[in-house]
Scaffold this motif. Structure first.
Motif, PDB file in Angstrom:
ATOM      1  N   ARG A  20      62.238 139.289  22.347  1.00  0.00           N
ATOM      2  CA  ARG A  20      63.376 138.369  22.244  1.00  0.00           C
ATOM      3  C   ARG A  20      64.576 139.055  21.597  1.00  0.00           C
ATOM      4  NH1 ARG A  20      59.718 134.128  20.806  1.00  0.00           N
ATOM      5  NH2 ARG A  20      60.153 134.596  18.641  1.00  0.00           N
ATOM      6  N   PHE A  21      64.325 139.811  20.514  1.00  0.00           N
ATOM      7  CA  PHE A  21      65.411 140.521  19.833  1.00  0.00           C
ATOM      8  C   PHE A  21      66.098 141.495  20.789  1.00  0.00           C
ATOM      9  CE2 PHE A  21      67.755 142.527  16.497  1.00  0.00           C
ATOM     10  CZ  PHE A  21      67.788 143.863  16.839  1.00  0.00           C
ATOM     11  N   TYR A  22      65.324 142.330  21.459  1.00  0.00           N
ATOM     12  CA  TYR A  22      65.917 143.317  22.361  1.00  0.00           C
ATOM     13  C   TYR A  22      66.631 142.660  23.541  1.00  0.00           C
ATOM     14  CZ  TYR A  22      64.016 147.283  19.865  1.00  0.00           C
ATOM     15  OH  TYR A  22      63.762 148.219  18.904  1.00  0.00           O
ATOM     16  N   GLU A  23      66.122 141.512  23.955  1.00  0.00           N
ATOM     17  CA  GLU A  23      66.787 140.790  25.044  1.00  0.00           C
ATOM     18  C   GLU A  23      68.056 140.101  24.550  1.00  0.00           C
ATOM     19  OE1 GLU A  23      65.780 137.458  28.461  1.00  0.00           O
ATOM     20  OE2 GLU A  23      64.582 137.462  26.618  1.00  0.00           O
ATOM     21  N   GLU A  24      67.925 139.343  23.469  1.00  0.00           N
ATOM     22  CA  GLU A  24      69.042 138.531  23.005  1.00  0.00           C
ATOM     23  C   GLU A  24      70.107 139.334  22.257  1.00  0.00           C
ATOM     24  OE1 GLU A  24      66.097 134.681  22.499  1.00  0.00           O
ATOM     25  OE2 GLU A  24      67.253 135.355  20.765  1.00  0.00           O
ATOM     26  N   VAL A  25      69.700 140.284  21.451  1.00  0.00           N
ATOM     27  CA  VAL A  25      70.649 141.040  20.639  1.00  0.00           C
ATOM     28  C   VAL A  25      71.212 142.240  21.397  1.00  0.00           C
ATOM     29  CG1 VAL A  25      70.949 142.359  18.502  1.00  0.00           C
ATOM     30  CG2 VAL A  25      69.568 140.269  18.497  1.00  0.00           C
ATOM     31  N   LEU A  26      70.354 142.948  22.111  1.00  0.00           N
ATOM     32  CA  LEU A  26      70.800 144.154  22.809  1.00  0.00           C
ATOM     33  C   LEU A  26      71.061 143.941  24.291  1.00  0.00           C
ATOM     34  CD1 LEU A  26      68.442 146.725  21.094  1.00  0.00           C
ATOM     35  CD2 LEU A  26      70.822 146.225  20.558  1.00  0.00           C
ATOM     36  N   GLY A  27      70.644 142.803  24.818  1.00  0.00           N
ATOM     37  CA  GLY A  27      70.881 142.516  26.232  1.00  0.00           C
ATOM     38  C   GLY A  27      69.968 143.270  27.179  1.00  0.00           C
ATOM     39  N   LEU A  28      68.789 143.705  26.698  1.00  0.00           N
ATOM     40  CA  LEU A  28      67.851 144.445  27.540  1.00  0.00           C
ATOM     41  C   LEU A  28      66.912 143.488  28.266  1.00  0.00           C
ATOM     42  CD1 LEU A  28      66.961 147.402  25.140  1.00  0.00           C
ATOM     43  CD2 LEU A  28      68.765 147.276  26.867  1.00  0.00           C
ATOM     44  N   GLU A  29      66.589 143.818  29.489  1.00  0.00           N
ATOM     45  CA  GLU A  29      65.720 142.989  30.325  1.00  0.00           C
ATOM     46  C   GLU A  29      64.260 143.127  29.896  1.00  0.00           C
ATOM     47  OE1 GLU A  29      64.068 142.882  34.925  1.00  0.00           O
ATOM     48  OE2 GLU A  29      65.568 144.364  34.351  1.00  0.00           O
ATOM     49  N   PRO A  30      63.582 142.009  29.609  1.00  0.00           N
ATOM     50  CA  PRO A  30      62.151 142.068  29.283  1.00  0.00           C
ATOM     51  C   PRO A  30      61.319 142.404  30.526  1.00  0.00           C
ATOM     52  CG  PRO A  30      63.068 139.888  28.778  1.00  0.00           C
ATOM     53  CD  PRO A  30      64.107 140.656  29.500  1.00  0.00           C
ATOM     54  N   LEU A  31      60.267 143.171  30.314  1.00  0.00           N
ATOM     55  CA  LEU A  31      59.325 143.518  31.379  1.00  0.00           C
ATOM     56  C   LEU A  31      57.923 143.168  30.921  1.00  0.00           C
ATOM     57  CD1 LEU A  31      60.639 147.107  32.178  1.00  0.00           C
ATOM     58  CD2 LEU A  31      61.146 145.010  33.435  1.00  0.00           C
ATOM     59  N   ARG A  32      57.136 142.585  31.796  1.00  0.00           N
ATOM     60  CA  ARG A  32      55.719 142.292  31.554  1.00  0.00           C
ATOM     61  C   ARG A  32      55.481 141.339  30.373  1.00  0.00           C
ATOM     62  NH1 ARG A  32      51.960 147.349  32.086  1.00  0.00           N
ATOM     63  NH2 ARG A  32      52.433 147.543  29.897  1.00  0.00           N
ATOM     64  N   LEU A  33      56.488 140.552  29.999  1.00  0.00           N
ATOM     65  CA  LEU A  33      56.325 139.642  28.868  1.00  0.00           C
ATOM     66  C   LEU A  33      55.320 138.544  29.184  1.00  0.00           C
ATOM     67  CD1 LEU A  33      57.066 138.803  26.018  1.00  0.00           C
ATOM     68  CD2 LEU A  33      59.033 137.561  26.962  1.00  0.00           C
ATOM     69  N   GLU A  34      55.436 137.944  30.366  1.00  0.00           N
ATOM     70  CA  GLU A  34      54.489 136.883  30.716  1.00  0.00           C
ATOM     71  C   GLU A  34      53.071 137.428  30.874  1.00  0.00           C
ATOM     72  OE1 GLU A  34      57.219 134.532  29.788  1.00  0.00           O
ATOM     73  OE2 GLU A  34      55.237 133.780  30.259  1.00  0.00           O
ATOM     74  N   GLU A  35      52.951 138.641  31.425  1.00  0.00           N
ATOM     75  CA  GLU A  35      51.623 139.270  31.542  1.00  0.00           C
ATOM     76  C   GLU A  35      51.038 139.541  30.157  1.00  0.00           C
ATOM     77  OE1 GLU A  35      53.975 141.093  35.077  1.00  0.00           O
ATOM     78  OE2 GLU A  35      54.410 140.185  33.146  1.00  0.00           O
ATOM     79  N   PHE A  36      51.885 139.929  29.200  1.00  0.00           N
ATOM     80  CA  PHE A  36      51.420 140.161  27.830  1.00  0.00           C
ATOM     81  C   PHE A  36      50.953 138.843  27.208  1.00  0.00           C
ATOM     82  CE2 PHE A  36      50.942 141.985  23.758  1.00  0.00           C
ATOM     83  CZ  PHE A  36      51.461 141.094  22.831  1.00  0.00           C
ATOM     84  N   ARG A  37      51.767 137.810  27.359  1.00  0.00           N
ATOM     85  CA  ARG A  37      51.386 136.497  26.808  1.00  0.00           C
ATOM     86  C   ARG A  37      50.054 136.023  27.367  1.00  0.00           C
ATOM     87  NH1 ARG A  37      57.321 133.929  27.111  1.00  0.00           N
ATOM     88  NH2 ARG A  37      57.894 134.260  24.942  1.00  0.00           N
ATOM     89  N   ALA A  38      49.804 136.326  28.647  1.00  0.00           N
ATOM     90  CA  ALA A  38      48.567 135.894  29.301  1.00  0.00           C
ATOM     91  C   ALA A  38      47.389 136.828  29.007  1.00  0.00           C
ATOM     92  CB  ALA A  38      48.791 135.814  30.813  1.00  0.00           C
ATOM     93  N   GLY A  39      47.638 137.912  28.281  1.00  0.00           N
ATOM     94  CA  GLY A  39      46.565 138.843  27.944  1.00  0.00           C
ATOM     95  C   GLY A  39      46.259 139.851  29.039  1.00  0.00           C
ATOM     96  N   GLY A  40      47.121 139.960  30.046  1.00  0.00           N
ATOM     97  CA  GLY A  40      46.876 140.868  31.163  1.00  0.00           C
ATOM     98  C   GLY A  40      47.313 142.301  30.945  1.00  0.00           C
TER      99      GLY A  40
END
Length: 139
Positions: A20-40
């Motif tokens: 969230r910090f890197y996305e919101e503060v630095l404007g970087l696109e998150p990758l594989r966040l939903e896969e991480f949340r799901a444990g994949g």
């Protein structure tokens, strides 16, 4: 010969908060966040450019990653390793130069995820100060 920075691994206490910090503060696109949340997948990443990402590795993984041959004591530092992406010829030339100098390549992996998707092969080695460097190529 072209060498590019592929990814950097940062140890973080909360990968979701860090994403969230890197996305919101630095404007970087998150990758594989939903896969991480799901444990994949073991960690999420953020995209720096079309060729470079930052992996946000849970600090709880430090001990396990420090147990790989040739990497003892390397895990848990703020930056675990840096990865350089080569052409396949450059990758093979680097491997030959390391072997010529007697520099160990203790870990080789297949199908490793990085900034441009899956790399067919990657290897790790250390610089004179013990900083771990990963080399890879993409097809």
């Amino acid at each position: 010969m072209t060498i590019r920075l592929d990814h950097i691994v940062l140890w973080v206490s909360d990968p979701i908060r860090s994403t969230r910090f890197y996305e919101e503060v630095l404007g970087l696109e998150p990758l594989r966040l939903e896969e991480f949340r799901a444990g994949g997948v073991p960690f999420p990443s953020v995209r720096v450019s079309g060729e470079t990402i930052i992996d946000l590795m849970p600090a709880t993984m430090a001990e396990a990653l420090s147990s790989a041959p040739g990497t003892e004591g390397s895990a848990g530092h703020p930056v675990n390793h840096l990865c350089l992406s080569f052409s396949r010829d450059g990758y093979e030339a680097l491997q030959a130069r390391l072997e010529e100098r007697g520099i160990a390549i203790p870990v080789t992996m297949k199908d490793s995820f990085g900034a441009r998707g899956h790399a067919p092969e990657t290897f790790y080695f250390a610089d004179p100060d013990g900083n771990v460097i990963e080399a890879r190529y993409y097809d």
